[in-house]
Design an enzyme around this catalytic site. Structure first.
Site, PDB file in Angstrom:
ATOM      1  N   LYS A  94       0.862  -1.052  -0.001  1.00 39.93           N
ATOM      2  CA  LYS A  94      -0.008   0.007   0.058  1.00 39.93           C
ATOM      3  C   LYS A  94       0.732   1.302   0.096  1.00 39.93           C
ATOM      4  O   LYS A  94       0.150   2.329  -0.542  1.00 39.93           O
ATOM      5  CB  LYS A  94      -0.897   0.100   1.368  1.00 39.93           C
ATOM      6  CG  LYS A  94      -2.102  -0.970   0.935  1.00 39.93           C
ATOM      7  CD  LYS A  94      -3.252  -0.714   1.961  1.00 39.93           C
ATOM      8  CE  LYS A  94      -4.492  -1.576   1.459  1.00 39.93           C
ATOM      9  NZ  LYS A  94      -4.234  -2.841   1.711  1.00 39.93           N
ATOM     10  N   GLU A 110      -9.470   6.781   4.229  1.00 41.48           N
ATOM     11  CA  GLU A 110     -10.625   5.850   5.048  1.00 41.48           C
ATOM     12  C   GLU A 110      -9.796   4.577   4.993  1.00 41.48           C
ATOM     13  O   GLU A 110      -9.026   4.233   4.193  1.00 41.48           O
ATOM     14  CB  GLU A 110     -11.833   6.021   4.354  1.00 41.48           C
ATOM     15  CG  GLU A 110     -12.123   4.732   3.296  1.00 41.48           C
ATOM     16  CD  GLU A 110     -11.086   4.942   2.002  1.00 41.48           C
ATOM     17  OE1 GLU A 110     -11.255   6.053   1.538  1.00 41.48           O
ATOM     18  OE2 GLU A 110     -10.830   4.050   1.388  1.00 41.48           O
ATOM     19  N   SER A 142       1.308  -9.916  -0.958  1.00 46.09           N
ATOM     20  CA  SER A 142       1.308  -8.587  -1.119  1.00 46.09           C
ATOM     21  C   SER A 142       1.689  -7.893   0.512  1.00 46.09           C
ATOM     22  O   SER A 142       1.933  -6.622   0.610  1.00 46.09           O
ATOM     23  CB  SER A 142      -0.196  -8.277  -1.316  1.00 46.09           C
ATOM     24  OG  SER A 142      -1.007  -9.037  -0.543  1.00 46.09           O
TER      25      SER A 142
HETATM   26  C1  LIG Z   1      -5.008  -4.046   1.816  1.00 45.13           C
HETATM   27  C2  LIG Z   1      -4.484  -5.279   1.498  1.00 45.13           C
HETATM   28  C3  LIG Z   1      -4.954  -5.921   0.334  1.00 45.13           C
HETATM   29  C4  LIG Z   1      -6.378  -5.837  -0.308  1.00 45.13           C
HETATM   30  O1  LIG Z   1      -5.978  -4.489  -1.227  1.00 45.13           O
HETATM   31  P1  LIG Z   1      -5.901  -4.600  -2.635  1.00 45.13           P
HETATM   32  O2  LIG Z   1      -6.158  -3.073  -3.025  1.00 45.13           O
HETATM   33  O3  LIG Z   1      -6.789  -5.470  -3.271  1.00 45.13           O
HETATM   34  O4  LIG Z   1      -4.464  -4.933  -3.093  1.00 45.13           O
HETATM   35  C5  LIG Z   1      -4.189  -7.103   0.221  1.00 45.13           C
HETATM   36  N1  LIG Z   1      -3.104  -7.274   0.993  1.00 45.13           N
HETATM   37  C6  LIG Z   1      -2.640  -6.796   2.085  1.00 45.13           C
HETATM   38  C7  LIG Z   1      -1.385  -7.239   2.656  1.00 45.13           C
HETATM   39  C8  LIG Z   1      -3.272  -5.567   2.225  1.00 45.13           C
HETATM   40  O5  LIG Z   1      -2.838  -4.786   3.170  1.00 45.13           O
END
Ligand SMILES: *Cc1c(COP(=O)(O)O)cnc(C)c1O
Length: 418
Positions: free
Chosen positions: A92, A114, A383
């Protein structure tokens, strides 16, 4: 090569996207579009963004060959793109830096955001501390209770966290409140959206700030696979869809690489308790754009469910709706239980504690790998890291999980000698 040039000038991805916002925001959105159009090709802006990614975030993030896991699956080689190693523990931050840099250039000293699980709130609070910007984060009162460590993190970083008491007191209520704030304070305020959603230009802009993930992979994968070769499949979890768009986008022209998004199937795609907007939703307008959403017959947003707070969102970025319709990307579901099993498995077999969101992508990769040959490859976007989730996992699996007699001496096969 797959031809792909989206969005169009009005921010449409085919019949999705666009800009559905109140009259009062028209000027702010025009201003943002103009600023983004100006700076996205500005060498000084690009150089600063790259420098921030290198020195503050720690990019490029490595690609890691999960060799033990691959051997155990007995099929394709699985590679992990390590976004979990970024500063603040997930992808993010890439996007938040880009938007905060724009806010500074536009002379907006006040940032609003948010957040549901708090991850986007923490990333935003982090960069506001870095740049000396005022930071207000709207968060459903229910989420404030459920995610208290992240609330405290935001406060440590100097942000004001506003609990939202309306509606179901979760993410969608926080979204409405952030929009209301923006309308009221549009002159001095920049709204940092955390995923590839929102009115034009947000979906394209957030994707562009996140596409560094896929661009790095295009360089990194041939180091493992040999000259010019790219993976047979790229897999990412999909909440709003930003980590998935970030890794997918540079791969869209590569027709031989399958793109697979994994939605949260919760208790099952047909249980009514999931967050699978693309597989079980229908077209509608949410968060300023037309996309696939989970709604009832009256167009009311329905309650969603996932074990992972970051996937628990009743919509999805419009570009995913379009990629699904074009057939260029495919979307599948992984249940809470499958994600939790994959979480434990990755901890034990590779020494990596993944976010529960990312565990959905890992779980699908494990299934898919078994159907493929050992000379084929799968790239998974890991992610984020799972430190934030250990409380949830302990509650679900039992804090004594590994102390139970059935687990005593438990090791994953394929170990020591290899
Ligand atoms: C917020 C988050 C997501 C989901 O958000 P996307 O916009 O779909 O990427 C996925 N993995 C992690 C670790 C997150 O913090």
């Amino acid at each position: 090569m797959f031809e792909y040039q989206y969005p169009d000038a009005s921010g449409h991805f085919g019949r999705y996207g666009g800009s559905f916002a109140s009259e009062t925001l028209t000027h702010a959105l025009t201003e943002l579009r103009q600023a983004y159009a100006k700076y996205q090709n500005d060498p000084e802006f690009i150089a600063e963004f790259q420098s921030e990614l290198a020195h503050f975030v720690g990019r490029p993030s490595p690609v890691y060959h999960a060799a033990r896991m691959s051997r155990e699956m007995g099929g394709a080689q699985i590679y992990l793109k390590r976004e979990d190693l970024n500063h603040t523990g997930a992808h993010k931050i890439n996007n938040v830096i880009g938007q905060a840099m724009l806010a500074r250039r536009m002379g907006k000293p006040r940032i609003i955001a948010e957040t549901g699980a708090g991850q986007h709130g923490v990333a935003t609070a982090t960069i506001c501390a870095r740049y000396g910007l005022e930071c207000i984060v709207y968060m459903g009162a229910e989420d404030v209770k459920r995610q208290s460590p992240n609330v405290f993190r935001m406060k440590l970083l100097g942000a004001t966290v506003v609990p939202v008491e309306s509606g179901s007191r979760t993410l969608k209520d926080a979204l409405n409140e952030a929009m209301r704030d923006w309308v009221a304070n549009v002159d001095n305020t920049f709204y940092i959206i955390g995923t590839v959603a929102g009115p034009h230009p947000y979906p394209a802009m957030v994707r562009d700030f996140q596409k560094v993930i896929g661009e790095e992979c295009l360089q990194q994968m041939p180091e493992f696979l040999g000259a010019e070769r790219q993976p047979d499949a790229v897999i990412a979890c999909v909440g709003g869809g930003s980590n998935a768009m970030g890794i997918f986008h540079p791969y869209i022209p590569f027709e031989n690489t399958r793109l697979i998004g994994v939605e949260a199937a919760g208790e099952g795609l047909d249980s009514g308790r999931h967050s699978a907007s693309l597989q079980r939703g229908s077209a509608g307008v949410l968060h300023g754009n037309r996309t696939f959403i989970l709604q009832d017959d009256n167009g009311q947003i329905t309650e969603t469910h996932s074990i992972s707070a970051g996937l628990d969102y009743p919509g999805v970025g419009p570009e995913h709706a379009w990629l699904q319709e074009l057939g260029r990307a495919q979307y599948v579901g992984i249940t809470d239980k499958e994600a939790l099993d994959a979480f434990h498995y990755l901890c034990r077999i590779e020494g990596i504690i993944p976010a529960l969101e990312s565990s959905h992508a890992v779980a699908y990769a494990m299934k898919l790998a078994k159907t493929m040959r050992a000379d084929q490859s799968i790239l998974v976007n890991l992610s984020g890291r799972g430190d934030k989730d250990i409380g949830t996992v302990a509650d679900l699996s039992g804090a004594d999980y590994y102390d139970r007699p059935s687990m005593r001496g438990y090791t994953v096969k394929g170990g020591a000698a290899q």
